[in-house]
Enzyme design. Structure first.
Site, short mmCIF file in Angstrom:
data_model
loop_
_atom_site.label_atom_id
_atom_site.label_comp_id
_atom_site.label_asym_id
_atom_site.label_seq_id
_atom_site.Cartn_x
_atom_site.Cartn_y
_atom_site.Cartn_z
N HIS A 100 0.96 -1.22 -0.13
CA HIS A 100 0.04 -0.01 -0.10
C HIS A 100 0.83 1.13 -0.07
CE1 HIS A 100 -4.35 -1.54 1.12
NE2 HIS A 100 -3.55 -2.58 0.35
N HIS A 305 -1.53 -12.14 -2.32
CA HIS A 305 -2.58 -12.90 -1.48
C HIS A 305 -2.20 -14.21 -1.19
CE1 HIS A 305 -5.50 -9.61 -2.79
NE2 HIS A 305 -4.88 -9.13 -2.06
C1 HEM Z 1 -6.73 -6.27 -7.31
C2 HEM Z 1 -5.82 -6.06 -6.60
C3 HEM Z 1 -5.88 -5.96 -5.00
C4 HEM Z 1 -7.17 -6.05 -4.28
C5 HEM Z 1 -8.45 -5.55 -4.62
C6 HEM Z 1 -6.73 -6.28 -2.88
C7 HEM Z 1 -7.62 -6.33 -1.76
C8 HEM Z 1 -7.22 -6.73 -0.52
C9 HEM Z 1 -8.07 -6.60 0.58
C10 HEM Z 1 -9.34 -6.23 0.65
C11 HEM Z 1 -7.36 -7.17 1.65
C12 HEM Z 1 -7.81 -7.32 3.14
C13 HEM Z 1 -7.10 -6.17 4.04
C14 HEM Z 1 -7.59 -6.51 5.42
O1 HEM Z 1 -8.99 -6.75 5.55
O2 HEM Z 1 -7.07 -6.69 6.55
C15 HEM Z 1 -5.83 -7.40 1.06
C16 HEM Z 1 -5.09 -7.91 2.04
C17 HEM Z 1 -3.67 -8.26 1.50
N1 HEM Z 1 -3.17 -7.96 0.19
FE1 HEM Z 1 -4.31 -7.27 -1.36
N2 HEM Z 1 -5.32 -6.52 -2.82
C18 HEM Z 1 -5.00 -6.37 -4.35
C19 HEM Z 1 -3.46 -6.52 -4.54
C20 HEM Z 1 -2.32 -6.93 -3.76
C21 HEM Z 1 -1.06 -6.99 -4.07
C22 HEM Z 1 -0.52 -6.51 -5.80
C23 HEM Z 1 -0.47 -7.16 -3.10
C24 HEM Z 1 0.97 -7.42 -2.96
C25 HEM Z 1 1.91 -7.40 -3.85
C26 HEM Z 1 -1.49 -7.59 -2.04
C27 HEM Z 1 -0.93 -7.90 -0.63
C28 HEM Z 1 -1.93 -8.03 0.24
C29 HEM Z 1 -1.44 -8.75 1.62
C30 HEM Z 1 -0.12 -9.26 1.89
C31 HEM Z 1 -2.53 -8.85 2.28
C32 HEM Z 1 -2.82 -9.21 3.69
C33 HEM Z 1 -2.83 -8.52 4.79
C34 HEM Z 1 -2.87 -9.05 6.06
O3 HEM Z 1 -2.60 -10.08 6.15
O4 HEM Z 1 -3.18 -8.46 7.09
N3 HEM Z 1 -2.63 -7.25 -2.57
N4 HEM Z 1 -5.90 -7.32 -0.23
#
Ligand code: HEM
Ligand SMILES: *[C@@H]1O[C@H](CO)[C@@H](O)[C@H](O)[C@H]1NC(C)=O
Ligand SMILES: *[C@@H]1O[C@H](CO)[C@@H](O)[C@H](O)[C@H]1NC(C)=O
Ligand SMILES: *[C@@H]1O[C@H](CO)[C@@H](O)[C@H](O)[C@H]1NC(C)=O
Ligand SMILES: *[C@@H]1O[C@H](CO)[C@@H](O)[C@H](O)[C@H]1NC(C)=O
Length: 487
Positions: A100, A305
């Site tokens: 982010h 993810h």
């Molecule tokens: C279409 C693109 C993406 C969408 C819509 C998206 C959406 C989300 C959402 C809704 C969460 C949950 C946040 C929470 O409730 O804690 C999340 C978590 C996460 N996202 Fe994405 N994301 C996207 C792309 C990415 C990318 C490109 C990365 C890294 C390269 C990434 C890494 C992560 C990680 C590591 C988490 C886990 C957070 C945790 O464990 O607390 N995301 N994402």
């Protein structure tokens, strides 16, 4: 005087015992005067001075400090893991922090860009108020312990991007190289063109317009016209905001809701979010706004993810948060008391457990993508292809997807509409299939894309610009003898 009153309120809002919280997040009331020019004395280290200090940074020591913190659950913000039958780890939280922070990057032309993590403006208003950054104040609060330990030898922007990279590497994922040298900004001013959600206490400042909705919007022809409009890439005053709304700066996870007259509409489904239309929004953001290829897009989303989970284990029905005015606004990060944006803590659960651990709400979606969110695996792609994904709702009420086969080995995992979009779009699908069958190729593509993600910024628009400028990189040679850090 106003500031003194507010600072007490802010401290109460954050809860009791987060030792170094204030280092990681600068509240809006403190930033805004400096944005108005009232604090000309605000200091940040010059680039030359920081690059000199970097020469004595012990990278292995820093790596170990982050890797140890990553697997040491703290009572003031318990690490995820136990609720998924996994070990405790902040890997997902730290990786999301780096993403982010870096994902505000916008490519303007071949030589000019905006956003990116350099500057560490995520600590400041307006980025620290964006809804997409909910609970990343906790991640910065945890890393503040490392920041205290290393002081001026590591900038916040280097720390946040490196922590995300360590999270991947120490969880068993791929990382080849990381370069340091990012300089922190004094305040969040340079992020204003990316979007301001609006704060209530900055009347009279030219910066403090509430831009929650974009002026130049549209709906997809098949999209229900009660569903939130989307933002065109061209906005007044060269605004560079995201495709859904200001606070959701990346991609809208739920995707567009179909009209009942759409061919794909199924009246018996609990929601009709369209993965096919969501894919267009993923491409709009990743390709058109950020400059990623389809391969890089699939690698990044699938790799991101693989670690961590979504947080929305909280049903607010019957609580004040379900009633006006709170139902329209929260719970988001409370950057400023009285802004009616939170608090994120304490809405679900009671006592020490309130709003934490099992009861955390960040996005409102709920569940992990894989069977072991603390470890690098290939579940993301394997399950996308092997399962049939059907609409469901999180306890918080968000529209998401789970496996039709409720006894599948993946039945406890979830997908966002934006994840499912990767198999609804023919070009993305082909790449998903390749990665599912060639894990080494996926690892290698992900490592390259992640490097580019965390190194590009307004100050260094191309992925090798930072290295040329600061010449201080690691290839993680020291981790070769460290396999014991793996969970
Ligand atoms: C279409 C693109 C993406 C969408 C819509 C998206 C959406 C989300 C959402 C809704 C969460 C949950 C946040 C929470 O409730 O804690 C999340 C978590 C996460 N996202 Fe994405 N994301 C996207 C792309 C990415 C990318 C490109 C990365 C890294 C390269 C990434 C890494 C992560 C990680 C590591 C988490 C886990 C957070 C945790 O464990 O607390 N995301 N994402
Ligand atoms: C969290 O929830 C899980 C499953 O509902 C439960 O087994 C566990 O004891 C809870 N943990 C805490 C700390 O409440
Ligand atoms: C790139 O964008 C910058 C900033 O908007 C502008 O000053 C510059 O002229 C542009 N360069 C090209 C080659 O279009
Ligand atoms: C749009 O959604 C609303 C609310 O769910 C529903 O009542 C309405 O029938 C839908 N309209 C169309 C054209 O699909
Ligand atoms: C939330 O709780 C209410 C009342 O207990 C229930 O009717 C509703 O289905 C729940 N919502 C979700 C999304 O689980």
């Amino acid at each position: 005087m106003v500031c003194a009153v507010l600072s007490v309120g802010a401290a109460q809002m954050r809860g009791d015992d987060f030792p170094a919280y204030d280092l990681g997040t600068i509240p809006a009331w403190q930033d805004l005067p400096s944005l108005r020019g009232d604090h000309p004395d605000a200091q940040v280290m010059s680039k030359a001075e920081y690059h000199r200090k970097l020469q004595s940074l012990d990278v292995e020591h820093l790596y170990n400090a982050i890797a140890t913190l990553m697997t040491t659950s703290k009572p003031y913000w318990p690490a995820d893991g136990p609720q998924d039958g996994d070990v405790s780890s902040y890997a997902g939280l730290f990786a999301r922090l780096a993403w982010h922070c870096s994902g505000s990057f916008r490519m303007i032309n071949d030589t000019h860009a905006a956003g990116g993590c350099e500057g560490a403006r995520q600590r400041h208003w307006p980025e620290n108020e964006w809804r997409d950054n909910t609970n990343l104040d906790k991640a910065r609060g945890l890393l503040a312990e490392v920041k205290l330990q290393f002081g001026d030898h590591i900038s916040w922007s280097d720390l946040m991007t490196f922590a995300g990279t360590v999270a991947i590497k120490a969880s068993g994922g791929p990382a080849n190289k990381f370069c340091f040298g990012r300089v922190d900004d004094v305040n969040g001013e340079r992020s204003i063109p990316l979007g301001v959600e609006g704060v209530s206490q900055c009347h009279g400042s030219k910066f403090c317009k509430s831009n929650f909705e974009c002026p130049n919007s549209f709906r997809w022809p098949e999209q229900n016209n009660t569903d939130h409009a989307r933002c065109k890439i061209e906005q007044p005053e060269q605004r560079l905001q995201a495709s859904h709304s200001v606070g959701l700066i990346y991609v809208y996870p739920e995707g567009p809701e179909l009209k009942t007259t759409s061919q794909d509409y199924k009246p018996y489904w609990v929601h009709n979010r369209s993965p096919r239309l969501s894919a267009l929004e993923v491409r709009d953001t990743f390709k058109d706004r950020m400059g990623w290829t389809d391969r890089e897009t699939v690698a990044l989303i699938g790799g991101g993810h693989t670690l961590g989970r979504t947080h929305g284990n909280c049903n607010l029905t019957g609580s004040k948060w379900a009633e006006d005015p709170y139902n329209n606004i929260g719970p988001y990060f409370e950057a400023m008391p009285g802004s009616l944006r939170g608090p994120t803590d304490g809405t679900c659960g009671t006592g020490r457990e309130a709003g934490r651990g099992n009861n955390t709400v960040s996005s409102g979606f709920e569940g992990p993508w894989t069977r072991s969110p603390s470890r690098w695996t290939y579940d993301f792609f394997d399950a996308l292809l092997s399962e049939e994904w059907v609409p469901t709702k999180s306890p918080y009420g968000n529209d998401q997807w789970h496996t039709r086969d409720r006894s599948s080995k993946f039945s406890k995992t979830m997908r966002l509409t934006a994840d499912v979009s990767l198999i609804a779009d023919p070009a993305y699908l082909q790449i998903v299939e390749e990665y599912a069958s060639d894990h080494a190729k996926f690892d290698s593509d992900f490592a390259d894309a992640w490097f580019k993600l965390v190194h590009r910024s307004e100050d260094h628009p191309h992925q090798d610009d930072l290295e040329k400028d600061a010449s201080f990189c690691t290839s993680f040679e020291f981790t070769v003898s460290q396999q014991t850090l793996l969970p």
